[in-house]
Scaffold this motif. Structure first.
Motif, PDB file in Angstrom:
ATOM      1  N   GLU A 198       6.862   7.755  12.506  1.00 30.42           N
ATOM      2  CA  GLU A 198       5.760   7.121  13.231  1.00 30.42           C
ATOM      3  C   GLU A 198       5.631   7.641  14.661  1.00 30.42           C
ATOM      4  O   GLU A 198       4.759   7.187  15.404  1.00 30.42           O
ATOM      5  N   GLY A 214     -10.387  -2.042   3.909  1.00 25.28           N
ATOM      6  CA  GLY A 214     -11.193  -0.874   3.587  1.00 25.28           C
ATOM      7  C   GLY A 214     -11.602  -0.034   4.777  1.00 25.28           C
ATOM      8  O   GLY A 214     -12.466   0.839   4.650  1.00 25.28           O
ATOM      9  N   ARG A 250       7.393  -3.408  11.727  1.00 26.56           N
ATOM     10  CA  ARG A 250       7.244  -4.541  12.619  1.00 26.56           C
ATOM     11  C   ARG A 250       6.613  -5.690  11.842  1.00 26.56           C
ATOM     12  O   ARG A 250       5.959  -5.442  10.834  1.00 26.56           O
ATOM     13  N   SER A 261       0.834  -1.211   0.000  1.00 24.48           N
ATOM     14  CA  SER A 261       0.000   0.000   0.000  1.00 24.48           C
ATOM     15  C   SER A 261       0.869   1.262   0.000  1.00 24.48           C
ATOM     16  O   SER A 261       0.571   2.231  -0.704  1.00 24.48           O
ATOM     17  N   VAL A 304      10.677   1.768  10.647  1.00 29.17           N
ATOM     18  CA  VAL A 304      11.098   0.372  10.737  1.00 29.17           C
ATOM     19  C   VAL A 304       9.838  -0.459  10.866  1.00 29.17           C
ATOM     20  O   VAL A 304       9.051  -0.271  11.795  1.00 29.17           O
TER      21      VAL A 304
HETATM   22  N1  LIG Z   1       6.286  -0.015  12.285  1.00 28.96           N
HETATM   23  C1  LIG Z   1       5.117  -0.472  11.829  1.00 28.96           C
HETATM   24  N2  LIG Z   1       4.030   0.334  11.772  1.00 28.96           N
HETATM   25  C2  LIG Z   1       2.844  -0.128  11.292  1.00 28.96           C
HETATM   26  O1  LIG Z   1       1.857   0.643  11.244  1.00 28.96           O
HETATM   27  C3  LIG Z   1       2.761  -1.471  10.797  1.00 28.96           C
HETATM   28  C4  LIG Z   1       3.921  -2.258  10.856  1.00 28.96           C
HETATM   29  N3  LIG Z   1       5.060  -1.752  11.391  1.00 28.96           N
HETATM   30  N4  LIG Z   1       3.918  -3.541  10.393  1.00 28.96           N
HETATM   31  C5  LIG Z   1       2.782  -4.084   9.724  1.00 28.96           C
HETATM   32  C6  LIG Z   1       1.487  -3.486  10.222  1.00 28.96           C
HETATM   33  C7  LIG Z   1       0.354  -3.695   9.264  1.00 28.96           C
HETATM   34  N5  LIG Z   1      -0.018  -2.371   8.814  1.00 28.96           N
HETATM   35  C8  LIG Z   1      -0.909  -2.119   7.759  1.00 28.96           C
HETATM   36  C9  LIG Z   1      -1.335  -0.838   7.434  1.00 28.96           C
HETATM   37  C10 LIG Z   1      -2.186  -0.608   6.377  1.00 28.96           C
HETATM   38  C11 LIG Z   1      -2.621  -1.650   5.602  1.00 28.96           C
HETATM   39  C12 LIG Z   1      -3.532  -1.410   4.437  1.00 28.96           C
HETATM   40  O2  LIG Z   1      -3.363  -0.501   3.668  1.00 28.96           O
HETATM   41  N6  LIG Z   1      -4.565  -2.239   4.293  1.00 28.96           N
HETATM   42  C13 LIG Z   1      -5.550  -2.151   3.241  1.00 28.96           C
HETATM   43  C14 LIG Z   1      -5.489  -3.347   2.307  1.00 28.96           C
HETATM   44  C15 LIG Z   1      -4.521  -3.252   1.228  1.00 28.96           C
HETATM   45  C16 LIG Z   1      -4.593  -4.497   0.339  1.00 28.96           C
HETATM   46  O3  LIG Z   1      -5.672  -5.107   0.236  1.00 28.96           O
HETATM   47  O4  LIG Z   1      -3.563  -4.836  -0.224  1.00 28.96           O
HETATM   48  C17 LIG Z   1      -6.934  -2.216   3.882  1.00 28.96           C
HETATM   49  O5  LIG Z   1      -7.004  -2.618   5.065  1.00 28.96           O
HETATM   50  O6  LIG Z   1      -7.886  -1.913   3.208  1.00 28.96           O
HETATM   51  C18 LIG Z   1      -2.214  -2.943   5.898  1.00 28.96           C
HETATM   52  C19 LIG Z   1      -1.356  -3.167   6.967  1.00 28.96           C
HETATM   53  C20 LIG Z   1       0.738  -1.441   9.446  1.00 28.96           C
HETATM   54  N7  LIG Z   1       1.611  -2.014  10.253  1.00 28.96           N
END
Ligand SMILES: Nc1nc(=O)c2c([nH]1)NC[C@@H]1CN(c3ccc(C(=O)N[C@@H](CCC(=O)O)C(=O)O)cc3)C=[N+]21
Length: 296
Positions: A119, A263, A97, A51, A95
């Motif tokens: 962050e 979403g 996670r 994303s 970084v």
């Molecule tokens: N230091 C750190 N900070 C984080 O904030 C962090 C992390 N590490 N490690 C991983 C997790 C996971 N995470 C997501 C954020 C947005 C979507 C996102 O955009 N999701 C879309 C889906 C995109 C798709 O379908 O490909 C949605 O929910 O609609 C996914 C996963 C943040 N994280």
């Protein structure tokens, strides 16, 4: 039940950010740059990175990605962080996670210049979050949660009971602090919380945030009628499907509103990250420290 869609608000925020970035580039001949560090492979992190990549391209941010194998030494990553601090073209550093077992996020983030800590997880910035300083970069997921609640008219938390399931520094603890500043009563629940206490706190909550990373850990029968549910779980199933931590079907007839996965919070987390990159960049270019730019 009201479905709190995050895609449309994210799109709006990114459109206006894109215009601001274009303006900055036109006036200052300078494009904000985000450096992301990934260690090993993880499906939730991969989803986030995908994303991020797409969004950076769409709004004109430069993205640099550094990928290390899971068995890299911590010193090697620390060295890279110091190089990124010294690199004038890099505005923002994050970084991803999860980290390898037994590594602490602070062991890495201590190396990051707090000005580039996109962050807001450096101890300096976390201190500002604790104090309620509005000029500090907020952890992106926590910022996303508040902004989505605001979109749907649930931002007035005064006197409400909020239960937060999961205590990571960027999600659970951060959102608890933001809720507290808005005068909610907050219960933080984690894997060692007694089952009876967990059920009691959930049954009394007006607002529940869950971000543990396990499908179906939260279901409607645990909750109070009219509750607002925020799901920040990102679980990639073996068939590739993305689901949250909430048993969605079970919310019908119980919850007043809930965020879907995908979403929901995810798209706004990405938008918040992009906004933080832009504000880090502006600040490095001499924007005043107390301009309120990071507030949610
Ligand atoms: N230091 C750190 N900070 C984080 O904030 C962090 C992390 N590490 N490690 C991983 C997790 C996971 N995470 C997501 C954020 C947005 C979507 C996102 O955009 N999701 C879309 C889906 C995109 C798709 O379908 O490909 C949605 O929910 O609609 C996914 C996963 C943040 N994280």
């Amino acid at each position: 039940m009201l479905v709190m869609d995050g895609r449309e608000p994210a799109r709006k925020r990114l459109d206006s950010l894109k215009r601001e970035i274009e303006e900055m580039e036109r006036l200052q001949r300078w494009r904000p740059c985000l450096a992301t560090i990934q260690i090993g492979q993880d499906p939730a992190a991969a989803t986030y990175l995908r994303s991020q990549g797409k969004t950076c391209e769409r709004i004109g941010l430069e993205a640099r990605r550094f990928v290390f194998p899971a068995d890299v030494s911590i010193e090697e990553v620390q060295e890279l962080l110091l190089r990124l601090n010294a690199d004038d073209d890099v505005d923002a550093v994050m970084v991803e996670r999860p980290l390898p077992p037994r590594w602490e996020l602070s062991g890495l983030i201590d190396c990051v210049d707090p000005v580039k800590d996109v962050e807001g997880v450096h101890r300096f910035n976390l201190g500002s979050l604790y104090l309620g300083d509005r000029n500090t970069p907020l952890p992106c997921t926590a910022k996303a949660i508040l902004s989505l609640l605001g979109e749907y008219g649930f931002a007035d938390l005064k006197g409400r009971n909020a239960s937060v399931l999961g205590v990571s520094p960027t999600v659970g603890k951060a959102v608890a602090m933001l809720f507290l500043h808005r005068k909610a009563s907050v219960t933080l629940l984690h894997s060692q919380s007694a089952e009876t206490e967990r059920l009691r706190a959930l049954a009394q909550a007006d607002l529940v945030v869950v971000g543990i990373g396990k499908p179906h850990v939260l279901s409607g029968e645990m909750l109070k009628q009219g509750v607002v549910v925020v799901d920040v779980g990102i679980n990639v199933l073996s068939d590739g499907r993305l689901v949250g931590d909430v048993d969605w079907e079970s919310l019908a007839g119980v919850a007043r509103a809930a965020t879907p996965v995908p979403g929901g919070i995810g798209p706004l987390t990405v938008a918040s990250l992009m906004e933080n990159v832009f504000h880090c960049a502006r600040r490095r270019r001499g924007a005043p420290f107390s301009d309120g730019s990071f507030s949610s």
